[in-house]
Design a protein around this motif. Structure first.
Motif, mmCIF file in Angstrom:
data_model
loop_
_atom_site.group_PDB
_atom_site.id
_atom_site.type_symbol
_atom_site.label_atom_id
_atom_site.label_comp_id
_atom_site.label_asym_id
_atom_site.label_seq_id
_atom_site.Cartn_x
_atom_site.Cartn_y
_atom_site.Cartn_z
ATOM 1 N N THR A 1 50.897 40.659 21.801
ATOM 2 C CA THR A 1 50.222 41.250 21.004
ATOM 3 C C THR A 1 49.653 42.704 21.910
ATOM 4 O O THR A 1 49.248 43.893 21.001
ATOM 5 C CB THR A 1 48.758 40.840 20.252
ATOM 6 N N GLY A 2 49.342 42.888 23.026
ATOM 7 C CA GLY A 2 48.932 43.920 23.588
ATOM 8 C C GLY A 2 47.344 43.646 23.725
ATOM 9 O O GLY A 2 46.820 44.590 24.307
ATOM 10 N N LYS A 3 46.842 43.075 22.929
ATOM 11 C CA LYS A 3 45.428 42.855 22.914
ATOM 12 C C LYS A 3 44.931 41.930 23.814
ATOM 13 O O LYS A 3 45.604 40.710 24.131
ATOM 14 C CB LYS A 3 44.893 42.441 21.741
ATOM 15 N N LYS A 4 44.100 42.092 24.755
ATOM 16 C CA LYS A 4 43.515 41.334 25.891
ATOM 17 C C LYS A 4 42.201 40.770 25.969
ATOM 18 O O LYS A 4 41.676 40.288 26.909
ATOM 19 C CB LYS A 4 43.861 41.963 27.210
ATOM 20 N N ASN A 5 41.519 40.753 24.649
ATOM 21 C CA ASN A 5 40.167 40.428 24.583
ATOM 22 C C ASN A 5 40.012 38.872 24.299
ATOM 23 O O ASN A 5 40.874 38.428 23.742
ATOM 24 C CB ASN A 5 39.573 41.065 23.441
ATOM 25 N N ILE A 6 38.820 38.283 24.794
ATOM 26 C CA ILE A 6 38.412 36.945 24.621
ATOM 27 C C ILE A 6 36.939 36.796 24.438
ATOM 28 O O ILE A 6 36.301 37.652 25.041
ATOM 29 C CB ILE A 6 38.962 36.102 25.880
ATOM 30 N N SER A 7 36.456 36.375 23.543
ATOM 31 C CA SER A 7 35.009 36.163 23.133
ATOM 32 C C SER A 7 34.175 35.651 24.359
ATOM 33 O O SER A 7 34.944 34.869 25.138
ATOM 34 C CB SER A 7 34.779 35.489 22.028
ATOM 35 N N PHE A 8 32.901 35.833 24.425
ATOM 36 C CA PHE A 8 32.157 35.500 25.440
ATOM 37 C C PHE A 8 32.135 33.699 25.558
ATOM 38 O O PHE A 8 32.424 33.401 26.612
ATOM 39 C CB PHE A 8 30.762 35.935 25.258
ATOM 40 N N VAL A 9 31.794 33.314 24.200
ATOM 41 C CA VAL A 9 32.142 31.813 24.247
ATOM 42 C C VAL A 9 33.448 31.364 24.747
ATOM 43 O O VAL A 9 33.535 30.324 25.201
ATOM 44 C CB VAL A 9 31.481 31.363 22.924
ATOM 45 N N GLY A 10 34.517 31.856 24.199
ATOM 46 C CA GLY A 10 35.818 31.694 24.438
ATOM 47 C C GLY A 10 36.174 31.622 25.810
ATOM 48 O O GLY A 10 36.870 30.725 26.465
ATOM 49 N N CYS A 11 35.678 32.468 26.370
ATOM 50 C CA CYS A 11 36.019 32.730 27.965
ATOM 51 C C CYS A 11 35.220 31.808 28.697
ATOM 52 O O CYS A 11 35.829 31.017 29.669
ATOM 53 C CB CYS A 11 35.370 34.033 28.384
ATOM 54 N N LEU A 12 33.771 31.311 28.613
ATOM 55 C CA LEU A 12 33.207 30.234 29.229
ATOM 56 C C LEU A 12 33.651 28.935 28.534
ATOM 57 O O LEU A 12 34.019 28.022 29.796
ATOM 58 C CB LEU A 12 31.559 30.248 28.759
ATOM 59 N N THR A 13 34.278 28.743 27.527
ATOM 60 C CA THR A 13 34.735 27.306 27.230
ATOM 61 C C THR A 13 36.146 27.251 27.987
ATOM 62 O O THR A 13 36.462 26.290 28.423
ATOM 63 C CB THR A 13 35.205 27.523 25.590
ATOM 64 N N GLN A 14 37.082 28.193 27.942
ATOM 65 C CA GLN A 14 38.536 28.215 28.662
ATOM 66 C C GLN A 14 37.956 27.999 30.079
ATOM 67 O O GLN A 14 38.660 26.798 30.796
ATOM 68 C CB GLN A 14 39.237 29.623 28.466
ATOM 69 N N SER A 15 36.946 28.615 30.804
ATOM 70 C CA SER A 15 36.733 28.415 32.109
ATOM 71 C C SER A 15 36.111 26.949 32.276
ATOM 72 O O SER A 15 36.534 26.221 33.423
ATOM 73 C CB SER A 15 35.569 29.257 32.633
ATOM 74 N N PHE A 16 35.271 26.376 31.505
ATOM 75 C CA PHE A 16 34.836 25.041 31.649
ATOM 76 C C PHE A 16 35.915 23.825 31.452
ATOM 77 O O PHE A 16 36.199 23.084 32.447
ATOM 78 C CB PHE A 16 34.062 24.864 30.449
ATOM 79 N N PHE A 17 36.871 24.213 30.732
ATOM 80 C CA PHE A 17 37.805 23.253 30.425
ATOM 81 C C PHE A 17 38.825 23.214 31.642
ATOM 82 O O PHE A 17 39.518 22.262 32.125
ATOM 83 C CB PHE A 17 38.601 23.150 29.042
ATOM 84 N N TYR A 18 39.159 24.297 32.231
ATOM 85 C CA TYR A 18 40.177 24.665 33.178
ATOM 86 C C TYR A 18 39.718 23.868 34.407
ATOM 87 O O TYR A 18 40.522 23.166 35.125
ATOM 88 C CB TYR A 18 40.382 26.117 33.597
ATOM 89 N N PHE A 19 38.331 24.191 34.711
ATOM 90 C CA PHE A 19 37.943 23.633 36.091
ATOM 91 C C PHE A 19 37.520 21.964 35.881
ATOM 92 O O PHE A 19 37.589 21.346 36.715
ATOM 93 C CB PHE A 19 36.544 24.124 36.408
ATOM 94 N N LEU A 20 37.099 21.693 34.620
ATOM 95 C CA LEU A 20 37.103 20.147 34.211
ATOM 96 C C LEU A 20 38.306 19.580 34.698
ATOM 97 O O LEU A 20 38.299 18.271 35.093
ATOM 98 C CB LEU A 20 36.466 19.970 32.946
ATOM 99 N N MET A 21 39.285 19.850 34.204
ATOM 100 C CA MET A 21 40.714 19.017 34.094
ATOM 101 C C MET A 21 41.074 19.417 35.581
ATOM 102 O O MET A 21 41.620 18.317 36.169
ATOM 103 C CB MET A 21 41.748 19.820 33.181
ATOM 104 N N GLY A 22 40.882 20.581 36.177
ATOM 105 C CA GLY A 22 41.396 20.729 37.560
ATOM 106 C C GLY A 22 40.636 19.892 38.589
ATOM 107 O O GLY A 22 41.270 19.174 39.506
ATOM 108 N N SER A 23 39.253 19.821 38.364
ATOM 109 C CA SER A 23 38.565 18.805 39.138
ATOM 110 C C SER A 23 38.902 17.452 39.152
ATOM 111 O O SER A 23 39.120 16.627 40.181
ATOM 112 C CB SER A 23 36.869 18.914 38.992
ATOM 113 N N THR A 24 38.827 17.043 37.705
ATOM 114 C CA THR A 24 39.575 15.505 37.675
ATOM 115 C C THR A 24 41.100 15.236 38.235
ATOM 116 O O THR A 24 41.371 14.114 38.870
ATOM 117 C CB THR A 24 39.747 15.283 36.142
ATOM 118 N N GLU A 25 41.617 16.115 38.285
ATOM 119 C CA GLU A 25 43.355 16.086 39.005
ATOM 120 C C GLU A 25 42.950 16.009 40.349
ATOM 121 O O GLU A 25 43.747 14.927 40.797
ATOM 122 C CB GLU A 25 43.955 17.357 38.582
#
Length: 318
Positions: free
Chosen positions: A91-115
């Motif tokens: 799309t060329g659009k690179k925006n992500i909402s504040f809540v979406g950004c923190l949610t993405q970060s949380f799940f990324y590190f949660l799964m990565g840490s568990t791994e």
């Protein structure tokens, strides 16, 4: 005081811009196609591996139960990052909402840490299998497997809980351009309009505990494994015993190598571009390679895969 608060409220960040890879548009299309293929292979490979283990009774062993948990984590980690990145490319659009950004970060590190906890547990499993083969079934019983898996998930949650709370409580007043293709901790902290020294220390401390602590378990396990393997009198016996560890060692090397370079450093103030390459390795490339590594380097998985293919062919011929 009132004017400062009013100014702060007006400049609060409500969304971020993911800078991604700074390339020309034609190169972005090529990257999009490449990552789309990788993501498709990751989904197909890990889902197929999970289905293979669940469908074959001879793979209902602790080693493979841990493996399907690892594959599940790979799916979630990649899916937390890749779809948004692919949408941004197309799309060329690179925006992500504040809540979406923190949610993405949380799940990324949660799964990565568990791994990382799962990888340490898999090392311990190989240690028991090789060093105590006659007691393996009694030590690694169903209850022990469940407790180890539950402990890994709880450990992953607890290890990222404090850093997540600290980051979420920081003020983001602008700029809002994240120098990454997802909401990683280091580029996010660069956008905080306050002192980030505490957050950086918390991030560094938890990274050290997680990565170096789980790596220590893995290294100690393999030291005992190597000692036990060297005591086996026949060359064939030594080769057979150690062959069950090759896949795990390969995956561990890929994960820890890139993650330690990215996250275990005392400051997050300056984010170097090569960190993006390291993140591509452990977030995009490794999850794609894992199913192939385990399928190609594990004889039991290969045998079950061949049996499954033969059953499918026979079914299609009917």
């Amino acid at each position: 005081m009132h004017e400062n608060m009013e100014k702060y409220n007006k400049t609060i960040v409500t969304e971020f811009i993911l800078l991604g890879f700074e390339t020309i548009r034609s190169a972005e299309i090529l990257i999009f196609i490449t990552f789309l293929i990788i993501y498709a292979l990751t989904i197909i490979g890990n889902v197929a591996l999970i289905a293979l283990v669940l469908a074959n009774h001879q793979l209902q062993l602790p080693m493979y139960i841990f493996l399907i948990n690892l594959s599940f984590l790979e799916l979630i980690i990649t899916s937390a990052v890749m779809p948004k990145m692919l949408i941004n490319f197309i799309t060329g659009k690179k925006n992500i909402s504040f809540v979406g950004c923190l949610t993405q970060s949380f799940f990324y590190f949660l799964m990565g840490s568990t791994e990382f906890f799962i990888l340490a547990v898999m090392s311990f499993d190989r240690y028991v299998a090789i060093c105590y083969p006659l007691r393996y079934a009694s030590i690694m019983n169903r209850n022990a497997c469940f407790q180890l898996l539950l402990g890994s998930w709880i450990g992953g949650f607890l290890i990222i809980l404090v850093p997540s709370i600290v980051t979420a409580g920081l003020p983001f007043c602008g700029p809002n351009i994240v120098n990454h293709f997802f909401c990683d901790s280091a580029p996010l902290l660069k956008l905080v309009c306050a002192d980030t020294s505490l957050a950086e220390k918390v991030d560094f401390g938890t990274s050290c505990i997680l990565l170096l602590g789980s790596l220590l378990i893995t290294v100690v396990s393999y030291i005992y494994i190597i000692v036990a393997v060297l005591k086996i009198p026949s060359t064939q016996g030594r080769k057979k015993a150690f062959s069950t560890c090759v896949s795990h060692i390969t995956v561990v090397s890929l994960y820890y190598g890139s993650s330690i370079v990215i996250y275990v450093r005392p400051t997050k103030g300056n984010v170097l571009d090569f960190n993006k390459i390291g993140t591509v390795l452990n977030t995009i490339v490794t999850p794609m390679l894992n199913p192939f590594i385990y399928c190609l380097r594990n004889e039991k998985v290969k045998d079950c895969l061949k049996l499954s293919f033969s059953k499918i062919i026979m079914f299609l011929k009917k």
